[in-house]
Design an enzyme around this catalytic site. Structure first.
Site, short mmCIF file in Angstrom:
data_model
loop_
_atom_site.label_atom_id
_atom_site.label_comp_id
_atom_site.label_asym_id
_atom_site.label_seq_id
_atom_site.Cartn_x
_atom_site.Cartn_y
_atom_site.Cartn_z
CE1 TYR A 174 -3.75 1.80 0.16
CE2 TYR A 174 -3.39 2.79 1.42
CZ TYR A 174 -3.91 3.13 1.18
OH TYR A 174 -5.02 3.45 0.75
N1 LIG Z 1 -11.42 3.57 0.93
C1 LIG Z 1 -11.11 4.36 1.41
O1 LIG Z 1 -11.40 4.90 2.97
C2 LIG Z 1 -9.52 5.16 0.60
C3 LIG Z 1 -8.83 6.10 1.32
C4 LIG Z 1 -7.27 6.00 0.90
C5 LIG Z 1 -7.61 5.65 -0.60
N2 LIG Z 1 -8.13 4.91 -1.27
C6 LIG Z 1 -8.35 4.66 -2.61
O2 LIG Z 1 -9.50 4.99 -3.63
C7 LIG Z 1 -9.83 4.05 -4.35
C8 LIG Z 1 -10.58 3.24 -4.02
O3 LIG Z 1 -10.86 2.07 -2.66
P1 LIG Z 1 -11.94 1.63 -2.83
O4 LIG Z 1 -12.21 1.57 -1.49
O5 LIG Z 1 -13.28 2.14 -3.21
O6 LIG Z 1 -11.37 0.41 -3.21
P2 LIG Z 1 -12.65 -0.45 -3.11
O7 LIG Z 1 -12.00 -2.30 -3.71
O8 LIG Z 1 -14.39 -0.88 -3.18
O9 LIG Z 1 -12.65 -0.90 -5.39
C9 LIG Z 1 -11.59 -1.33 -5.96
C10 LIG Z 1 -11.91 -0.97 -7.52
O10 LIG Z 1 -11.30 -1.78 -8.13
C11 LIG Z 1 -11.37 -3.01 -8.16
N3 LIG Z 1 -10.51 -3.54 -9.89
C12 LIG Z 1 -9.93 -4.67 -8.97
N4 LIG Z 1 -8.58 -4.98 -9.81
C13 LIG Z 1 -8.77 -4.51 -11.05
C14 LIG Z 1 -8.23 -4.99 -12.76
N5 LIG Z 1 -7.78 -5.53 -12.19
N6 LIG Z 1 -9.45 -3.74 -13.81
C15 LIG Z 1 -10.02 -3.58 -13.80
N7 LIG Z 1 -10.85 -2.27 -11.91
C16 LIG Z 1 -9.90 -3.55 -10.93
C17 LIG Z 1 -12.49 -3.19 -8.05
O11 LIG Z 1 -12.83 -4.86 -9.06
C18 LIG Z 1 -13.01 -2.39 -7.11
O12 LIG Z 1 -14.17 -2.70 -8.33
C19 LIG Z 1 -8.29 2.61 -4.14
O13 LIG Z 1 -7.30 3.64 -5.34
C20 LIG Z 1 -7.87 3.14 -2.63
O14 LIG Z 1 -6.60 2.71 -2.21
C21 LIG Z 1 -9.02 4.72 -0.45
#
Ligand SMILES: NC(=O)c1ccc[n+]([C@@H]2O[C@H](COP(=O)([O-])OP(=O)(O)OC[C@H]3O[C@@H](n4cnc5c(N)ncnc54)[C@H](O)[C@@H]3O)[C@@H](O)[C@H]2O)c1
Length: 263
Positions: A174
């Protein structure tokens, strides 16, 4: 904001079916954009009306290039790309899932997470960026994290009663992937700056959902605003970065973390 509107613009959101992806899609459609939601999971009934959902594995260069060709064939001009997809270990009601300590972190998992979080962003930028540069305008937003700026505090994930060597930890991937996205942001901002393509990162703190209450309390104590982000609280920031309201901003990280990285 001078003009936050995305009316007439098309935004591609990777990982658009995920937790934050759905919020990005809603924010951009709410600002008037046409949105292409790209995800490895097939489009389902939850895809919002009017949103074009494309099932694409962004780790596959051919699939990504085919997507760009398909959109071009259909007359879709991509104005903004949001590199959001990732394979993260979530914190749930049961604590940090898929925790794997550094000493035994598997190379397979390292490659899988890099393939989505960094290589996927590289491939999508390579597929959509050149047309933006040729047109003389475009936006790329890389979804990073507060953990692109500071190291994880592993005490947040601690489980009472476990020996130190057994304690869950935020995976090494990460930190490295999110920091790598800042590097990609700076590289592309300078590479395509003269062509009018702006590239920025969003450094986000955790969003409250169904995390373990002990984790939520510990994290809140490390955040000057005293809480995690609320769902939907980041949408305006993405619209800002995708729109002309941020026309003089590139290579930057916009930090929305409740002040966590100030401490
Ligand atoms: N949720 C949080 O609190 C948070 C905080 C900081 C940063 N982020 C960042 O925000 C982004 C989204 O996070 P999230 O919580 O919505 O995660 P999530 O797991 O809900 O969503 C990630 C999405 O990416 C898709 N994915 C995975 N592999 C893939 C591939 N090979 N091709 C296409 N799509 C693919 C998944 O199917 C999923 O829908 C990430 O980059 C995460 O690191 C999230």
């Amino acid at each position: 904001m001078s003009d936050p509107s995305l009316r007439g613009r098309t935004v591609v959101v990777t990982g658009g079916a995920g937790f934050l992806g759905r919020q990005w899609v809603a924010a951009c459609t709410g600002a008037g954009a046409d949105v292409v939601s790209v995800d490895v999971v097939p489009p389902g009934p939850s895809t919002p009306p009017g949103v074009r959902a494309e099932q694409v594995d962004i780790t596959d260069a051919t699939e990504v290039a085919d997507l760009a060709a398909r959109l071009e064939h259909d007359g879709v001009t991509v104005d903004a790309l949001v590199n959001n997809a990732a394979l993260d270990a979530p914190v749930t009601a049961g604590g940090l899932e898929r925790s794997e300590r550094f000493e035994t972190f598997s190379l397979d998992r390292w490659h899988q997470e890099f393939a989505v979080g960094l290589t996927g962003a590289f491939l999508c930028a390579q597929a959509f960026g050149p047309a933006m540069a040729a047109r003389g305008r475009g936006v790329i937003v890389n979804i990073a994290s507060d953990l692109a700026l500071v190291a994880p505090d592993q005490g947040l994930y601690r489980v009472e009663g476990l020996a130190d060597a057994e304690q869950p930890v935020k995976p090494v991937t990460y930190s490295v992937i999110k920091t790598g996205l800042i590097g990609l942001t700076r590289y592309l901002a300078t590479y395509w700056g003269a062509e009018g393509v702006r590239v920025n990162a969003l450094c986000l703190g955790g969003v409250r959902r169904d995390q373990d209450p002990g984790f939520v309390d510990r994290l809140a104590q490390r955040i000057p605003l005293g809480r995690m982000a609320r769902p939907g609280e980041y949408g305006d920031a993405l619209v800002f970065l995708c729109s002309d309201a941020s026309s003089y901003m590139t290579g930057a990280s916009l930090v929305l973390d409740g002040g966590r990285t100030v401490w």
